[in-house]
Scaffold this motif. Structure first.
Motif, PDB file in Angstrom:
ATOM      1  N   GLY A  44       0.870  -1.178   0.000  1.00 32.85           N
ATOM      2  CA  GLY A  44       0.000   0.000   0.000  1.00 32.85           C
ATOM      3  C   GLY A  44       0.905   1.225   0.000  1.00 32.85           C
ATOM      4  O   GLY A  44       2.103   1.143   0.282  1.00 32.85           O
ATOM      5  N   LYS A  45       0.327   2.367  -0.307  1.00 30.34           N
ATOM      6  CA  LYS A  45       1.140   3.573  -0.463  1.00 30.34           C
ATOM      7  C   LYS A  45       1.657   4.107   0.866  1.00 30.34           C
ATOM      8  O   LYS A  45       2.602   4.850   0.912  1.00 30.34           O
ATOM      9  N   ARG A  46       0.960   3.782   1.952  1.00 36.04           N
ATOM     10  CA  ARG A  46       1.310   4.291   3.291  1.00 36.04           C
ATOM     11  C   ARG A  46       1.196   5.821   3.344  1.00 36.04           C
ATOM     12  O   ARG A  46       1.971   6.488   4.040  1.00 36.04           O
ATOM     13  N   LEU A  47       0.253   6.342   2.565  1.00 39.26           N
ATOM     14  CA  LEU A  47       0.077   7.806   2.507  1.00 39.26           C
ATOM     15  C   LEU A  47      -0.181   8.418   3.880  1.00 39.26           C
ATOM     16  O   LEU A  47       0.423   9.430   4.244  1.00 39.26           O
ATOM     17  N   ILE A  73      -2.194   4.711  12.789  1.00 44.76           N
ATOM     18  CA  ILE A  73      -3.060   5.272  11.743  1.00 44.76           C
ATOM     19  C   ILE A  73      -3.174   4.293  10.569  1.00 44.76           C
ATOM     20  O   ILE A  73      -4.261   4.083  10.017  1.00 44.76           O
ATOM     21  N   GLU A  74      -2.057   3.667  10.201  1.00 46.93           N
ATOM     22  CA  GLU A  74      -2.111   2.684   9.112  1.00 46.93           C
ATOM     23  C   GLU A  74      -2.977   1.494   9.511  1.00 46.93           C
ATOM     24  O   GLU A  74      -3.660   0.902   8.664  1.00 46.93           O
ATOM     25  N   HIS A  77      -6.561   2.586   8.994  1.00 41.84           N
ATOM     26  CA  HIS A  77      -6.836   2.591   7.554  1.00 41.84           C
ATOM     27  C   HIS A  77      -7.019   1.152   7.033  1.00 41.84           C
ATOM     28  O   HIS A  77      -7.964   0.862   6.284  1.00 41.84           O
ATOM     29  N   THR A  78      -6.130   0.249   7.463  1.00 39.53           N
ATOM     30  CA  THR A  78      -6.200  -1.134   6.978  1.00 39.53           C
ATOM     31  C   THR A  78      -7.492  -1.810   7.440  1.00 39.53           C
ATOM     32  O   THR A  78      -8.128  -2.541   6.677  1.00 39.53           O
ATOM     33  N   TYR A  79      -7.876  -1.551   8.693  1.00 41.45           N
ATOM     34  CA  TYR A  79      -9.169  -2.094   9.162  1.00 41.45           C
ATOM     35  C   TYR A  79     -10.294  -1.629   8.249  1.00 41.45           C
ATOM     36  O   TYR A  79     -11.187  -2.412   7.875  1.00 41.45           O
ATOM     37  N   SER A  80     -10.270  -0.351   7.870  1.00 44.20           N
ATOM     38  CA  SER A  80     -11.376   0.170   7.058  1.00 44.20           C
ATOM     39  C   SER A  80     -11.406  -0.509   5.689  1.00 44.20           C
ATOM     40  O   SER A  80     -12.473  -0.775   5.138  1.00 44.20           O
ATOM     41  N   LEU A  81     -10.224  -0.803   5.148  1.00 43.92           N
ATOM     42  CA  LEU A  81     -10.182  -1.481   3.845  1.00 43.92           C
ATOM     43  C   LEU A  81     -10.707  -2.906   3.962  1.00 43.92           C
ATOM     44  O   LEU A  81     -11.467  -3.380   3.109  1.00 43.92           O
ATOM     45  N   ILE A  82     -10.303  -3.614   5.038  1.00 43.91           N
ATOM     46  CA  ILE A  82     -10.765  -4.998   5.235  1.00 43.91           C
ATOM     47  C   ILE A  82     -12.294  -5.025   5.315  1.00 43.91           C
ATOM     48  O   ILE A  82     -12.962  -5.827   4.652  1.00 43.91           O
TER      49      ILE A  82
END
Ligand code: GRG
Length: 305
Positions: A44-47, A73-74, A77-82
Motif C-alpha cells: 500500500g502507499k502508506r500515505l 493510523i495505518e 486505515h487497513t481495518y477500514s479497507l478490510i
C-alpha cells in the motif's frame, strides 16, 4: 532531499516498524495474528502514516517518537479497507494486489482482524502514560480524540454509512437518493478526508506544533483529502486493475456518482490541481512551505495507483 526520496525513506521506515507493533505471538491466536499481518503488511502507499511523519517534521518534531502513532493510523486505515471489501459492503476480491482478506481467511476472521487492528491502534496511540510528561499526555489525548472522531460516526464510519445507503437497498428494498455534488463532497470528506486530515493533525500535534501550525496543516490536509478522492475517482476510470491493485471501474459499474461522472475527467483533474493551490496558500500563511507537505500533496495528485 527531494520529496520523492523523502517519501521513499519514510515508507521504508514504516514498513520496517509495522511488524513489531503486531501483538506478541505468544498472546494472540495465530489465526488472528496471521489475518492482521496479511492485510497490514501487504504494502500500500502508506500515505496516511507518511503524512503524519511529514507533519511532525514540518513543525520540527521528533519523528521517531511519532512512529507508533503513524503505524496506528495505518492500522485504522487497513481495518477500514478490510471491512469495506466484505461481501456486506463493497464485496471486493482484490486489494493491494492480492486477494482480499475475507477471500483467504473467511468473513468471520476478516471482521475480527479489522476489529483487532482498530482496537490495537488505540492501545498503541495511548502509549505508556507512566513514562509520559504532562505535556505529552495532553497532546496524546488530543490525538486520540482527533483520530477517534475522524474514524468514528461523524467521520469515516459515518461516510461509509452514507455511501452504503446509496448503493445497497435496506431490508425493505429502499435505497437512499443518489448524491448530488454537495452530497458527494460531504460523504467523501467523512469517508476518506477525515482520516487523512487527522493523520496530518496527529503528526503536527505530537511533534509539538503551535496552534497556528496545526490549523494550517489541518486545512492543507483537508485539501489533500479532497484531491485524493478526486484522483481516486479519475483513476477508477483511467487506470487498470493491475496498476491499482484493486478492481478498476467499480464506481461506474455500480452507477455511483463520482467526480468524473458529475464534472467530466478534465474538470475533475483541474479541481484536484486547485486543491493543491489552496493547500499551498494555507501552508504559505503559516511559513510551512519549506516542508515536504506540499510535495506530498503533489504526489497525491500525480499518483498512478
Ligand atoms: C468500513 C468503516 C469502514 C470504512 C471504509 C476508506 C473506506 C471507508 C473505504 C475504502 C473504499 C475506497 C476504495 C475508497 C476510495 C479511497 C480509498 C480510501 C482508497 C484506499 O486508500 P489508499 O489508496 O490505499 O491509500 P493503499 O492500499 O495505498 O493504502
Amino acid at each position: 532531499m527531494n520529496t520523492r526520496a523523502y517519501v521513499e525513506a519514510r515508507r521504508h521506515e514504516i514498513e520496517a516498524a509495522l511488524p513489531a507493533f503486531l501483538p506478541p505471538p505468544a498472546d494472540c491466536p495465530p489465526v488472528l495474528r496471521e489475518a492482521m499481518a496479511y492485510s497490514l503488511l501487504a504494502g500500500g502507499k502508506r500515505l496516511r502514516p507518511i503524512l503524519c511523519l511529514a507533519s511532525c517534521d514540518a513543525v520540527g518534531g521528533n519523528r521517531a517518537a511519532v512512529m507508533p502513532a503513524a503505524c496506528a493510523i495505518e492500522m485504522i486505515h487497513t481495518y477500514s479497507l478490510i471491512h469495506d471489501d466484505l461481501p456486506a459492503m463493497d464485496n471486493d476480491t482484490m486489494r493491494r494486489g492480492r486477494p482480499t482478506l475475507h477471500v483467504v481467511a473467511g468473513e468471520g476472521q476478516a471482521i475480527l482482524a479489522g476489529d483487532a487492528l482498530l482496537t490495537l491502534a488505540f492501545e498503541l496511540l495511548a502509549g505508556d502514560p507512566r513514562s509520559a510528561s504532562h505535556e505529552l499526555m495532553t497532546r496524546t489525548l488530543d490525538v486520540i480524540r482527533v483520530l477517534s472522531s475522524a474514524a468514528g460516526p461523524i467521520g469515516m464510519v459515518g461516510g461509509q454509512a452514507i455511501d452504503l445507503a446509496c448503493v445497497t437497498p435496506d431490508p425493505q428494498g429502499r435505497l437512499a437518493p443518489a448524491l448530488d455534488a454537495e452530497g458527494l463532497r460531504h460523504m467523501h470528506a467523512k469517508k476518506t478526508g477525515a482520516l487523512i486530515r487527522a493523520s496530518a493533525v496527529a503528526g503536527a500535534t505530537l511533534g509539538g506544533g503551535s496552534e497556528t501550525q496545526v490549523a494550517a496543516i489541518d486545512a492543507a490536509a483537508a485539501e489533500f483529502g479532497l484531491a485524493f478522492q478526486i484522483v481516486d475517482d479519475v483513476l477508477d476510470v483511467e487506470a487498470t486493475s493491475a496498476a491499482l491493485g484493486k478492481t478498476a471501474g467499480k464506481d461506474a459499474a455500480a452507477g455511483k456518482p463520482t467526480y468524473p461522472s458529475l464534472y467530466g475527467l478534465d474538470a475533475s483533474k483541474r479541481m484536484a490541481a486547485q486543491c493543491l493551490e489552496r493547500a499551498e496558500a494555507e501552508l504559505h500563511a503559516a511559513n510551512l512551505t519549506g516542508s515536504h507537505l506540499l510535495g506530498i500533496g503533489r504526489w497525491v495528485v500525480d499518483r498512478q495507483n
